[in-house]
Design an enzyme around this catalytic site. Structure first.
Site, mmCIF file in Angstrom:
data_model
loop_
_atom_site.group_PDB
_atom_site.id
_atom_site.type_symbol
_atom_site.label_atom_id
_atom_site.label_comp_id
_atom_site.label_asym_id
_atom_site.label_seq_id
_atom_site.Cartn_x
_atom_site.Cartn_y
_atom_site.Cartn_z
ATOM 1 N N THR A 107 -11.885 5.752 10.278
ATOM 2 C CA THR A 107 -12.030 5.152 12.131
ATOM 3 C C THR A 107 -11.449 5.768 13.085
ATOM 4 O OG1 THR A 107 -9.880 4.100 11.111
ATOM 5 C CG2 THR A 107 -11.571 2.661 11.027
ATOM 6 N N LYS A 156 0.601 -1.003 0.168
ATOM 7 C CA LYS A 156 -0.058 -0.146 -0.218
ATOM 8 C C LYS A 156 1.180 1.155 0.212
ATOM 9 C CE LYS A 156 -2.540 1.849 3.922
ATOM 10 N NZ LYS A 156 -2.360 2.613 3.531
ATOM 11 N N ARG A 193 3.356 -0.720 11.258
ATOM 12 C CA ARG A 193 4.354 -0.634 11.475
ATOM 13 C C ARG A 193 4.543 -2.702 12.247
ATOM 14 N NH1 ARG A 193 2.044 4.031 14.620
ATOM 15 N NH2 ARG A 193 -0.373 2.524 14.005
ATOM 16 N N LYS A 204 -7.018 8.189 -1.242
ATOM 17 C CA LYS A 204 -8.752 8.925 -0.543
ATOM 18 C C LYS A 204 -9.155 10.089 -1.536
ATOM 19 C CE LYS A 204 -7.749 6.682 4.319
ATOM 20 N NZ LYS A 204 -6.330 6.403 3.613
ATOM 21 N N ASP A 263 -13.198 15.055 -4.579
ATOM 22 C CA ASP A 263 -13.574 15.588 -5.192
ATOM 23 C C ASP A 263 -15.033 16.055 -6.124
ATOM 24 O OD1 ASP A 263 -12.506 18.341 -6.795
ATOM 25 O OD2 ASP A 263 -10.234 17.819 -5.739
ATOM 26 N N ASP A 315 -3.549 4.448 -1.875
ATOM 27 C CA ASP A 315 -4.407 4.621 -0.527
ATOM 28 C C ASP A 315 -4.140 6.295 -0.619
ATOM 29 O OD1 ASP A 315 -6.161 5.111 1.652
ATOM 30 O OD2 ASP A 315 -4.902 4.353 3.367
HETATM 31 O O1 C5P Z 1 1.120 0.748 11.371
HETATM 32 P P1 C5P Z 1 0.173 1.032 11.020
HETATM 33 O O2 C5P Z 1 -0.742 -1.170 10.504
HETATM 34 O O3 C5P Z 1 -1.618 0.631 12.073
HETATM 35 O O4 C5P Z 1 -0.417 0.627 9.949
HETATM 36 C C1 C5P Z 1 -2.129 1.045 8.784
HETATM 37 C C2 C5P Z 1 -2.361 1.750 7.966
HETATM 38 O O5 C5P Z 1 -3.419 1.205 7.407
HETATM 39 C C3 C5P Z 1 -1.858 3.249 7.688
HETATM 40 O O6 C5P Z 1 -1.220 2.882 6.379
HETATM 41 C C4 C5P Z 1 -2.923 3.786 7.873
HETATM 42 O O7 C5P Z 1 -2.663 4.989 7.310
HETATM 43 C C5 C5P Z 1 -3.920 2.656 7.078
HETATM 44 N N1 C5P Z 1 -5.374 3.055 7.547
HETATM 45 C C6 C5P Z 1 -6.204 2.925 8.962
HETATM 46 N N2 C5P Z 1 -7.344 3.117 9.226
HETATM 47 C C7 C5P Z 1 -7.775 3.342 8.526
HETATM 48 C C8 C5P Z 1 -7.400 3.552 6.830
HETATM 49 C C9 C5P Z 1 -6.430 3.464 6.258
HETATM 50 O O8 C5P Z 1 -4.560 2.616 9.558
HETATM 51 N N3 C5P Z 1 -8.850 3.300 8.463
#
Ligand code: C5P
Length: 243
Positions: A121, A38, A212, A68, A71, A66
């Site tokens: 979220t 992603k 992460r 999002k 527009d 991603d």
């Molecule tokens: O590091 P982590 O596992 O928390 O990363 C989750 C990924 O998913 C990040 O790139 C974050 O921007 C994305 N994301 C999220 N929650 C959302 C939409 C996207 O954590 N509702």
């Protein structure tokens, strides 16, 4: 639950890095184990993310852009056309009916699949009210999920906690993609509502977005392999539930 997806493709690793060099170092360490990446705002707006997306797609990886989109319809349609030409597999769009219809038009005739973000979220009921919505979080998510389905959108981004209810609401074909996934024992970081990979898949998610827990692991390859094992266990649990 969509059965036709290869196990390896169900893990999407979020390349949340400032530049392509850092992203490439991780991709190299993960090798053939990870097939789906992603690319979000940080890497894209850093200037190198979209070139990396194109290169990865040419190398046979799946790419999820991603950004999002949201527009006026003409701009969204044209932007989606460009994303489709990059060779991306997934792209996100905010779940507003006009925006989703415009993105759908832009993706027509390509292999690009669109995922709708229903409600971010980070929002709760109080945030929605403050933003001027007269809907509860649950009602707005359900309303937008249905509108996404009506617009021919391929899937939804949602928190793993919503996966089971959404699966019931939208049926088996809509793709459910969940971030907020943490293997047992991993640091939660700034995520609030998390689930283990196994539980998220068993709840009906098709794809997991993980950042992460892989990117910051001492051994990212071992972390990715462990998540794939959990996904496999989750698929077995989901199979047991439905069969
Ligand atoms: O590091 P982590 O596992 O928390 O990363 C989750 C990924 O998913 C990040 O790139 C974050 O921007 C994305 N994301 C999220 N929650 C959302 C939409 C996207 O954590 N509702």
């Amino acid at each position: 639950m969509n059965d036709a997806i290869a196990l390896r493709d169900r893990l999407i690793v979020a390349l949340d890095f400032p530049d392509a060099r850092a992203a490439r170092a991780l991709i190299e360490r993960l090798g053939e184990t990870v097939s789906f990446y992603k690319i979000g705002m940080e890497l894209a707006y850093g200037g190198e993310g979209l070139a990396l997306a194109r290169a990865l797609a040419r190398e046979g990886k799946h790419v999820f852009i991603d950004l999002k989109l949201h527009d006026i319809p003409n701009t969204v349609t044209r932007a989606t056309e460009r994303l489709a030409q990059l060779g991306a597999t997934f792209a996100t769009v905010h779940g507003y009916p006009q925006t989703m219809a415009a993105a759908k038009k832009g993706a027509a005739g390509s292999d690009l699949k669109l995922l709708a973000v229903t409600v971010m979220t980070s929002y709760d009921d109080a945030d929605l009210k403050h933003a001027g919505y007269d809907f509860s979080l649950r009602d707005l998510i359900a309303r937008r999920a249905k509108q996404a389905q009506d617009a021919g959108i391929d899937g939804l981004i949602l928190s793993p906690e919503e996966a089971a209810a959404m699966r019931k609401l939208v049926g088996p074909r809509m793709l459910l993609v969940t971030p907020g996934v943490r293997p047992a024992g991993a640091a939660i970081g700034d995520q609030k509502r998390v689930m283990t990979p196994q539980r998220a898949i068993a709840a009906g998610a098709d794809y997991l977005v993980v950042g992460r827990p892989v990117t910051e692991a001492a051994d990212p390859l071992a972390a990715a392999r462990a998540i794939l094992c959990e996904i496999e266990n989750g698929l077995e649990a989901a199979g047991a539930q439905s069969g």
